[in-house]
Design a protein around this motif. Structure first.
Motif, PDB file in Angstrom:
ATOM      1  N   PHE A  37       0.858  -1.180   0.000  1.00  0.00           N
ATOM      2  CA  PHE A  37       0.000   0.000   0.000  1.00  0.00           C
ATOM      3  C   PHE A  37       0.897   1.233   0.000  1.00  0.00           C
ATOM      4  CE2 PHE A  37      -4.353  -1.511   0.956  1.00  0.00           C
ATOM      5  CZ  PHE A  37      -4.085  -2.853   1.125  1.00  0.00           C
ATOM      6  N   ARG A  38       0.305   2.375  -0.266  1.00  0.00           N
ATOM      7  CA  ARG A  38       1.065   3.620  -0.197  1.00  0.00           C
ATOM      8  C   ARG A  38       0.180   4.731   0.342  1.00  0.00           C
ATOM      9  NH1 ARG A  38       1.883   4.737  -6.709  1.00  0.00           N
ATOM     10  NH2 ARG A  38      -0.289   5.371  -7.176  1.00  0.00           N
ATOM     11  N   GLN A  39       0.839   5.717   0.916  1.00  0.00           N
ATOM     12  CA  GLN A  39       0.107   6.846   1.470  1.00  0.00           C
ATOM     13  C   GLN A  39       0.887   8.119   1.211  1.00  0.00           C
ATOM     14  OE1 GLN A  39      -0.986   6.438   5.606  1.00  0.00           O
ATOM     15  NE2 GLN A  39      -2.625   7.932   5.395  1.00  0.00           N
ATOM     16  N   GLU A  44      -5.482   9.261   1.911  1.00  0.00           N
ATOM     17  CA  GLU A  44      -5.690   7.983   2.563  1.00  0.00           C
ATOM     18  C   GLU A  44      -4.728   6.933   2.016  1.00  0.00           C
ATOM     19  OE1 GLU A  44     -10.469   8.336   3.607  1.00  0.00           O
ATOM     20  OE2 GLU A  44      -9.738   6.808   2.233  1.00  0.00           O
ATOM     21  N   ARG A  45      -4.502   5.926   2.828  1.00  0.00           N
ATOM     22  CA  ARG A  45      -3.665   4.811   2.375  1.00  0.00           C
ATOM     23  C   ARG A  45      -4.383   4.100   1.237  1.00  0.00           C
ATOM     24  NH1 ARG A  45      -0.521   1.414   6.879  1.00  0.00           N
ATOM     25  NH2 ARG A  45      -0.129   3.592   7.404  1.00  0.00           N
ATOM     26  N   TYR A  95       4.035   0.919   2.186  1.00  0.00           N
ATOM     27  CA  TYR A  95       3.915  -0.008   3.299  1.00  0.00           C
ATOM     28  C   TYR A  95       3.717  -1.433   2.793  1.00  0.00           C
ATOM     29  CZ  TYR A  95       3.009   4.166   6.129  1.00  0.00           C
ATOM     30  OH  TYR A  95       3.103   5.379   6.746  1.00  0.00           O
ATOM     31  N   PRO A 110      -7.246  -2.026   3.394  1.00  0.00           N
ATOM     32  CA  PRO A 110      -6.198  -2.206   4.410  1.00  0.00           C
ATOM     33  C   PRO A 110      -6.633  -3.108   5.562  1.00  0.00           C
ATOM     34  CG  PRO A 110      -6.300   0.096   3.735  1.00  0.00           C
ATOM     35  CD  PRO A 110      -7.477  -0.589   3.116  1.00  0.00           C
ATOM     36  N   TRP A 116       1.619  -5.040   9.497  1.00  0.00           N
ATOM     37  CA  TRP A 116       2.118  -3.917   8.697  1.00  0.00           C
ATOM     38  C   TRP A 116       3.565  -3.593   9.058  1.00  0.00           C
ATOM     39  CZ3 TRP A 116      -0.696  -1.450   4.905  1.00  0.00           C
ATOM     40  CH2 TRP A 116      -2.045  -1.816   4.818  1.00  0.00           C
ATOM     41  N   GLY A 119       7.063   1.252   6.826  1.00  0.00           N
ATOM     42  CA  GLY A 119       7.015   2.061   5.616  1.00  0.00           C
ATOM     43  C   GLY A 119       8.381   2.522   5.147  1.00  0.00           C
TER      44      GLY A 119
END
Length: 126
Positions: A37-39, A44-45, A95, A110, A116, A119
């Motif tokens: 995932f990315r933020q 938002e993620r 992440y 998520p 998790w 990051g």
């Protein structure tokens, strides 16, 4: 319980490439479905990619399809995200996520992942 540590982030020019790694410890990651995932700041993620425990099934966000590739090496307890043709809009903290067993649908949420990493920052300059 599994611990996840991402690496490989950095600063790259638009059009360049990076490979992120996610090293799992504590449990063998071969029993875990994995995702990236990315933020970005103020956002938002968001889902980037996911891979089944065997590596036989992968999913990608439309925004990265054809540019990013997720893969895994269960012998090394590591999952990778190869990122090519990077764009400034790819700038974010990336992440790694894991969930025991099969990928749970929808893989884009998520909340489908129980573990998790901290990051790693990816910055793409124009």
């Amino acid at each position: 319980q599994v611990q996840l540590v991402e690496s490989g982030g950095g600063l790259v020019q638009a059009g360049g490439s990076l490979r992120l790694s996610c090293a799992a410890s504590g449990r063998t990651c071969s029993n875990y479905a994995m995702g990236w995932f990315r933020q970005a700041p103020g956002k938002e993620r968001e889902f980037v990619a996911a891979i089944s425990w065997s590596g036989g099934t992968t999913y990608y966000a439309d925004s990265v399809k054809g540019r990013f590739t997720i893969s895994r090496d269960n012998a090394k307890n590591t999952v990778y995200l190869q990122m090519n043709s990077l764009k400034p809009e790819d700038t974010a903290v990336y992440y790694c996520a894991a969930d025991r067993g099969a990928l749970r649908q929808p893989v884009t949420l998520p909340t489908m992942y129980g573990y998790w990493g901290q990051g790693t920052q990816v910055t793409v300059s124009s």
